[in-house]
Motif scaffolding. Sequence first.
Motif, PDB file in Angstrom:
ATOM      1  N   VAL A   1      38.955  32.495  37.805  1.00  0.00           N
ATOM      2  CA  VAL A   1      39.872  31.379  38.029  1.00  0.00           C
ATOM      3  C   VAL A   1      41.326  31.804  37.908  1.00  0.00           C
ATOM      4  CG1 VAL A   1      38.236  29.582  37.381  1.00  0.00           C
ATOM      5  CG2 VAL A   1      39.618  30.668  35.611  1.00  0.00           C
ATOM      6  N   GLY A   2      41.573  33.014  37.474  1.00  0.00           N
ATOM      7  CA  GLY A   2      42.933  33.535  37.402  1.00  0.00           C
ATOM      8  C   GLY A   2      42.880  35.039  37.254  1.00  0.00           C
ATOM      9  N   THR A   3      43.710  35.767  37.991  1.00  0.00           N
ATOM     10  CA  THR A   3      43.684  37.222  37.917  1.00  0.00           C
ATOM     11  C   THR A   3      45.081  37.784  38.103  1.00  0.00           C
ATOM     12  OG1 THR A   3      42.742  39.232  38.897  1.00  0.00           O
ATOM     13  CG2 THR A   3      43.107  37.381  40.374  1.00  0.00           C
ATOM     14  N   SER A   4      45.396  38.830  37.348  1.00  0.00           N
ATOM     15  CA  SER A   4      46.723  39.409  37.428  1.00  0.00           C
ATOM     16  C   SER A   4      46.916  40.247  38.683  1.00  0.00           C
ATOM     17  CB  SER A   4      47.002  40.272  36.193  1.00  0.00           C
ATOM     18  OG  SER A   4      46.094  41.371  36.127  1.00  0.00           O
ATOM     19  N   ASP A   5      45.841  40.757  39.264  1.00  0.00           N
ATOM     20  CA  ASP A   5      45.958  41.586  40.460  1.00  0.00           C
ATOM     21  C   ASP A   5      44.594  41.734  41.126  1.00  0.00           C
ATOM     22  OD1 ASP A   5      44.557  43.811  39.113  1.00  0.00           O
ATOM     23  OD2 ASP A   5      46.422  44.034  37.997  1.00  0.00           O
TER      24      ASP A   5
ATOM     25  N   LEU B   1      52.027  24.874  31.916  1.00  0.00           N
ATOM     26  CA  LEU B   1      51.238  23.651  32.027  1.00  0.00           C
ATOM     27  C   LEU B   1      52.055  22.547  32.683  1.00  0.00           C
ATOM     28  CD1 LEU B   1      48.621  22.160  31.382  1.00  0.00           C
ATOM     29  CD2 LEU B   1      49.544  21.664  29.103  1.00  0.00           C
ATOM     30  N   ARG B   2      53.330  22.441  32.319  1.00  0.00           N
ATOM     31  CA  ARG B   2      54.192  21.412  32.906  1.00  0.00           C
ATOM     32  C   ARG B   2      54.510  21.717  34.369  1.00  0.00           C
ATOM     33  NH1 ARG B   2      58.871  21.586  31.329  1.00  0.00           N
ATOM     34  NH2 ARG B   2      58.935  23.124  29.650  1.00  0.00           N
ATOM     35  N   ALA B   3      54.659  23.000  34.681  1.00  0.00           N
ATOM     36  CA  ALA B   3      55.072  23.367  36.043  1.00  0.00           C
ATOM     37  C   ALA B   3      53.916  23.410  37.031  1.00  0.00           C
ATOM     38  CB  ALA B   3      55.766  24.731  36.015  1.00  0.00           C
ATOM     39  N   SER B   4      52.696  23.613  36.553  1.00  0.00           N
ATOM     40  CA  SER B   4      51.552  23.757  37.452  1.00  0.00           C
ATOM     41  C   SER B   4      51.148  22.410  38.032  1.00  0.00           C
ATOM     42  CB  SER B   4      50.363  24.376  36.709  1.00  0.00           C
ATOM     43  OG  SER B   4      50.680  25.665  36.225  1.00  0.00           O
ATOM     44  N   THR B   5      50.595  22.453  39.224  1.00  0.00           N
ATOM     45  CA  THR B   5      50.134  21.234  39.892  1.00  0.00           C
ATOM     46  C   THR B   5      48.618  21.149  39.962  1.00  0.00           C
ATOM     47  OG1 THR B   5      50.314  22.315  42.046  1.00  0.00           O
ATOM     48  CG2 THR B   5      52.235  21.080  41.269  1.00  0.00           C
ATOM     49  N   SER B   6      47.924  22.150  39.413  1.00  0.00           N
ATOM     50  CA  SER B   6      46.464  22.139  39.438  1.00  0.00           C
ATOM     51  C   SER B   6      45.959  22.943  38.253  1.00  0.00           C
ATOM     52  CB  SER B   6      45.925  22.736  40.748  1.00  0.00           C
ATOM     53  OG  SER B   6      46.295  24.107  40.838  1.00  0.00           O
ATOM     54  N   ILE B   7      44.700  22.717  37.878  1.00  0.00           N
ATOM     55  CA  ILE B   7      44.129  23.431  36.745  1.00  0.00           C
ATOM     56  C   ILE B   7      43.981  24.911  37.049  1.00  0.00           C
ATOM     57  CG2 ILE B   7      41.752  22.915  37.449  1.00  0.00           C
ATOM     58  CD1 ILE B   7      43.019  23.117  33.818  1.00  0.00           C
ATOM     59  N   ASP B   8      43.614  25.255  38.286  1.00  0.00           N
ATOM     60  CA  ASP B   8      43.493  26.673  38.608  1.00  0.00           C
ATOM     61  C   ASP B   8      44.854  27.348  38.686  1.00  0.00           C
ATOM     62  OD1 ASP B   8      43.375  24.799  40.651  1.00  0.00           O
ATOM     63  OD2 ASP B   8      42.615  26.188  42.136  1.00  0.00           O
ATOM     64  N   GLY B   9      45.895  26.594  39.061  1.00  0.00           N
ATOM     65  CA  GLY B   9      47.238  27.148  39.026  1.00  0.00           C
ATOM     66  C   GLY B   9      47.675  27.460  37.604  1.00  0.00           C
ATOM     67  N   TYR B  10      47.316  26.584  36.683  1.00  0.00           N
ATOM     68  CA  TYR B  10      47.648  26.806  35.275  1.00  0.00           C
ATOM     69  C   TYR B  10      46.922  28.031  34.727  1.00  0.00           C
ATOM     70  CZ  TYR B  10      47.474  26.124  30.209  1.00  0.00           C
ATOM     71  OH  TYR B  10      47.535  26.304  28.847  1.00  0.00           O
ATOM     72  N   LEU B  11      45.634  28.159  35.025  1.00  0.00           N
ATOM     73  CA  LEU B  11      44.879  29.313  34.535  1.00  0.00           C
ATOM     74  C   LEU B  11      45.345  30.608  35.191  1.00  0.00           C
ATOM     75  CD1 LEU B  11      41.343  27.666  34.325  1.00  0.00           C
ATOM     76  CD2 LEU B  11      42.904  28.198  32.448  1.00  0.00           C
TER      77      LEU B  11
ATOM     78  N   VAL C   1      44.312  29.543  25.056  1.00  0.00           N
ATOM     79  CA  VAL C   1      44.091  29.044  26.417  1.00  0.00           C
ATOM     80  C   VAL C   1      42.932  28.048  26.411  1.00  0.00           C
ATOM     81  CG1 VAL C   1      43.442  29.659  28.774  1.00  0.00           C
ATOM     82  CG2 VAL C   1      45.036  31.110  27.507  1.00  0.00           C
ATOM     83  N   ALA C   2      41.848  28.406  25.738  1.00  0.00           N
ATOM     84  CA  ALA C   2      40.693  27.513  25.668  1.00  0.00           C
ATOM     85  C   ALA C   2      41.062  26.199  24.979  1.00  0.00           C
ATOM     86  CB  ALA C   2      39.542  28.201  24.927  1.00  0.00           C
ATOM     87  N   ARG C   3      41.890  26.289  23.949  1.00  0.00           N
ATOM     88  CA  ARG C   3      42.279  25.088  23.200  1.00  0.00           C
ATOM     89  C   ARG C   3      43.082  24.126  24.056  1.00  0.00           C
ATOM     90  NH1 ARG C   3      46.433  23.045  20.171  1.00  0.00           N
ATOM     91  NH2 ARG C   3      47.818  24.766  20.729  1.00  0.00           N
ATOM     92  N   THR C   4      43.873  24.656  25.003  1.00  0.00           N
ATOM     93  CA  THR C   4      44.707  23.791  25.836  1.00  0.00           C
ATOM     94  C   THR C   4      43.949  23.180  27.002  1.00  0.00           C
ATOM     95  OG1 THR C   4      45.440  25.622  27.276  1.00  0.00           O
ATOM     96  CG2 THR C   4      46.742  25.184  25.278  1.00  0.00           C
ATOM     97  N   ILE C   5      42.753  23.649  27.271  1.00  0.00           N
ATOM     98  CA  ILE C   5      42.022  23.165  28.448  1.00  0.00           C
ATOM     99  C   ILE C   5      41.766  21.664  28.404  1.00  0.00           C
ATOM    100  CG2 ILE C   5      39.743  23.242  29.562  1.00  0.00           C
ATOM    101  CD1 ILE C   5      39.905  26.265  29.446  1.00  0.00           C
ATOM    102  N   PRO C   6      41.341  21.065  27.256  1.00  0.00           N
ATOM    103  CA  PRO C   6      41.148  19.610  27.276  1.00  0.00           C
ATOM    104  C   PRO C   6      42.394  18.847  27.704  1.00  0.00           C
ATOM    105  CG  PRO C   6      40.119  20.556  25.330  1.00  0.00           C
ATOM    106  CD  PRO C   6      40.907  21.658  25.980  1.00  0.00           C
TER     107      PRO C   6
END
Length: 304
Positions: A109-113, A69-79, A207-212
């Motif tokens: 919005v996020g995929t491992s492969d 969360l700290r390192a990401s620059t966007s919400i989709d990057g975080y997910l 993950v859902a809890r951290t979204i707000p």
Amino acid sequence: MLIPVQQRSWDQPLGGLSPLLLRALDSFSQLPMGRTTEAIRPYVHPRGAHPMPDDAFRHHVWTRLEPSLRASTSIDGYLQAAADMTADLIEVVGSYSLSTTLYGNPITVGTSDRSAWEADQVEFDTEDGPCVEALRTGAVLTGIDLAQERRWPAWAAVASLLGFASAAGIPGEVSSGGRIALNLYAPAPQAFDDETLHRATLFTEEVARTIPAAVRLFEADERASQLEQALASRSTIDQALGVLMAQNQCTPDVAFGILRRASQNRNLKLRDVAASIIERFTGHAAAEPPRFQQPIRRSTQHQP
């Protein structure tokens, strides 16, 4: 209508959704960060370690999510980062994706492969599969044997061709009516036992809890520097949807699916794909949205 696509780079987040995704997530991210009190259920490590309480596992998940969360620059990057760490946290070799809804349509919005992404797209195109059900109803879909699965034939056939033998879909409640969903795929049969699914459920809930908090963090930057761009994106996308509906004689949902697939396959922002569609089929650039007027802030100083 066929839109030429190119392979996306799978070491990068899904491209360019942040302004729209922020609005979609913000619409159902109004819950406080605190969790309601619940009974602590034991989580037993599959390798025979001592039982770990749920709260301890949640904390372990948070210690992995917080640096992202700290390192990401966007919400989709975080997910995307959350999707990448799923296998390590639930300890099953497989492919994983996170999805939510945008304009009322499911979207990865996020995929491992790539394999997880391709299975998701079939599910979303047919509106039939465990992730779609999890997003729509909040149901947990487990025990999916792809060799025997008959509820979602198109998705099951493609997932099997991609080398998967078992799957599951787990929702995470962000607020009433708003959800994310974790799609789980594994090449081994019956890969997701009760303990694994319990860990996956706790992970999805965290993950859902951290979204707000994530939305508030990234939205501050978006609103400060990209509000006009976000408004322009919505206007351009709406115009492109109209063009696609007219060209293909289709519904808004089908048109959005065409736009979504082109954006993700080409690793381009939705707005950029929409603008190219408008220019290609109308011969002129997308109409500019109304200029955004900064609100006048009232003084907070007390009057004498």
